[in-house]
Design an enzyme around this catalytic site. Structure first.
Site, PDB file in Angstrom:
ATOM      1  N   THR A   1      18.762  -7.614  51.609  1.00 13.23           N
ATOM      2  CA  THR A   1      17.377  -7.983  51.935  1.00 13.23           C
ATOM      3  C   THR A   1      16.978  -7.375  53.273  1.00 13.23           C
ATOM      4  OG1 THR A   1      17.598 -10.063  50.739  1.00 13.23           O
ATOM      5  CG2 THR A   1      15.859  -9.956  52.406  1.00 13.23           C
TER       6      THR A   1
ATOM      7  N   ASN B   1      15.267 -17.500  49.093  1.00  7.93           N
ATOM      8  CA  ASN B   1      16.439 -18.212  48.592  1.00  7.93           C
ATOM      9  C   ASN B   1      17.471 -17.196  48.129  1.00  7.93           C
ATOM     10  OD1 ASN B   1      15.781 -21.257  48.557  1.00  7.93           O
ATOM     11  ND2 ASN B   1      13.926 -20.249  47.765  1.00  7.93           N
ATOM     12  N   GLU B   2      18.340 -16.851  49.052  1.00  9.21           N
ATOM     13  CA  GLU B   2      19.343 -15.817  48.792  1.00  9.21           C
ATOM     14  C   GLU B   2      20.452 -16.363  47.893  1.00  9.21           C
ATOM     15  OE1 GLU B   2      18.643 -12.934  49.446  1.00  9.21           O
ATOM     16  OE2 GLU B   2      17.998 -12.551  51.503  1.00  9.21           O
ATOM     17  N   PRO B   3      21.295 -15.462  47.343  1.00  9.78           N
ATOM     18  CA  PRO B   3      22.432 -15.928  46.553  1.00  9.78           C
ATOM     19  C   PRO B   3      23.190 -17.037  47.289  1.00  9.78           C
ATOM     20  CG  PRO B   3      22.263 -13.560  46.397  1.00  9.78           C
ATOM     21  CD  PRO B   3      21.218 -13.990  47.397  1.00  9.78           C
TER      22      PRO B   3
ATOM     23  N   SER C   1      21.940 -20.137  47.101  1.00 10.79           N
ATOM     24  CA  SER C   1      20.954 -21.228  47.176  1.00 10.79           C
ATOM     25  C   SER C   1      21.078 -22.101  45.934  1.00 10.79           C
ATOM     26  CB  SER C   1      19.532 -20.658  47.237  1.00 10.79           C
ATOM     27  OG  SER C   1      19.352 -19.918  48.420  1.00 10.79           O
TER      28      SER C   1
END
Ligand code: GLP
Length: 244
Positions: free
Chosen positions: A164, A145-147, A149
Site C-alpha cells: 500500500t 483495512n489491511e490483511p 483485519s
C-alpha cells in the site's frame, strides 16, 4: 455488474447515490453516505457534481462519513483525504459543512483511541450508513483495512502494508514520505452499511478482484469478507473483471 468502461460504471454508481438521496429527501430523512477516496471514485464524484450543477441535485439532507485518512497527516496538505474530498466534491455541492465527517489526520497520539471510538459512535448514532462506496487496494484492503483485519474490527489506527505504501509513493514523491499509519473505519463498521458498492477499474485490479470474489473469506484479503454482506455489489469494468 460489469460495465464496458469505468466511466459508465462510475455514472451508474452516481445515479444509485442520487436516487437514494432523493428518496430520503422526499421522506425528510437524512441520507447517510460512506465515501471513499483514491482514483477509483473520481468519476462518481464528477457525475454527482454535474448533477448538482445541471440538474439541481441537492445534498442538504446528506451526512457523509469518509472511510479513512493517513496518520499523521496535515489535513490541508494535497495528499490528505480531507483535501481530496473538498477538492473533488464538497467544495462544489451544497452539503452543510457540519454534516461532513472525514477522519482527522491531526488528532493527537494520546487522543486517537477516543477519537476513533467517537467516530464509530457517531456512525452508530445514525443507525449505520445507508450506503458505503468502496475501492479496493492491491492488498485486498477496503478503507485501510489491511490483511489481518478482522470482520468485527471498528474505526481504529492501523499500520499500512508495505505494498500500500509503495502504491502511494507516487502521490508523496517518494516512499519515505508516505505515512506509516492511517485511521480507518473497520470491516465491522463497513458491514453496518445497509448497502455496499465496491468499484474496481483496470487490469491492475484483476488479480485482487478475483481473490475477493472467488477465494474463501479470510483476513488475508479483507475485501473477501464482503461475500457475506446481505446487499453488496461489485461494479467492474471489463479489464478488472478479466480474471473471473
Ligand atoms: C487507498 C484507499 C482505499 C482505496 C484504495 C485504492 O489506499 N485507502 O480506500 O480504495 O487505496 O486506491 P485507488 O482507487 O487509487 O486504486
Amino acid at each position: 455488474d460489469i460495465f464496458a468502461t469505468a466511466e459508465k460504471g462510475a455514472k451508474w454508481v452516481a445515479h444509485e447515490i442520487a436516487n437514494l438521496i432523493k428518496e430520503k429527501a422526499e421522506k425528510n430523512d437524512p441520507c447517510v453516505l460512506g465515501l471513499a477516496t483514491g482514483a477509483t471514485p473520481l468519476g462518481v464524484y464528477a457525475e454527482l457534481v454535474r448533477m448538482h450543477k445541471e440538474e439541481g441535485l441537492s445534498f442538504k439532507n446528506v451526512i457523509t462519513f469518509n472511510l479513512d485518512e493517513y496518520y499523521p497527516m496535515n489535513n490541508k496538505s494535497a495528499q490528505s483525504y480531507n483535501y481530496y474530498m473538498d477538492d473533488v466534491l464538497f467544495n462544489h455541492i451544497d452539503i452543510p459543512r457540519d454534516q461532513i465527517n472525514v477522519p482527522d489526520g491531526e488528532v493527537s497520539k494520546e487522543g486517537i483511541f477516543n477519537y476513533c471510538s467517537e467516530y464509530e459512535a457517531k456512525i452508530d448514532s445514525f443507525g449505520g450508513l445507508d450506503m458505503q462506496i468502496l475501492g479496493i487496494g492491491r492488498t485486498g484492503h477496503i478503507g485501510f483495512n489491511e490483511p489481518g483485519s478482522q470482520l468485527d474490527s471498528k474505526t481504529r489506527l492501523i499500520m499500512l502494508d508495505a505494498l500500500t505504501r509503495r502504491d502511494a509513493a507516487k502521490d508523496f514523491n517518494g516512499l519515505n514520505k508516505v505515512p506509516k499509519a492511517a485511521i480507518t473505519m473497520g470491516v465491522g463498521t463497513i458491514f453496518k452499511a445497509k448497502r455496499v458498492i465496491l468499484m474496481a477499474w483496470g487490469e491492475g485490479k484483476a488479480p485482487i478482484v478475483k481473490k475477493a470474489l472467488e477465494e474463501g473469506q479470510s483476513d488475508s484479503v479483507p475485501a473477501s469478507y464482503l461475500q457475506r454482506h446481505s446487499d453488496v455489489q461489485f461494479v467492474l469494468d471489463v479489464p478488472s473483471a478479466n480474471e473471473l
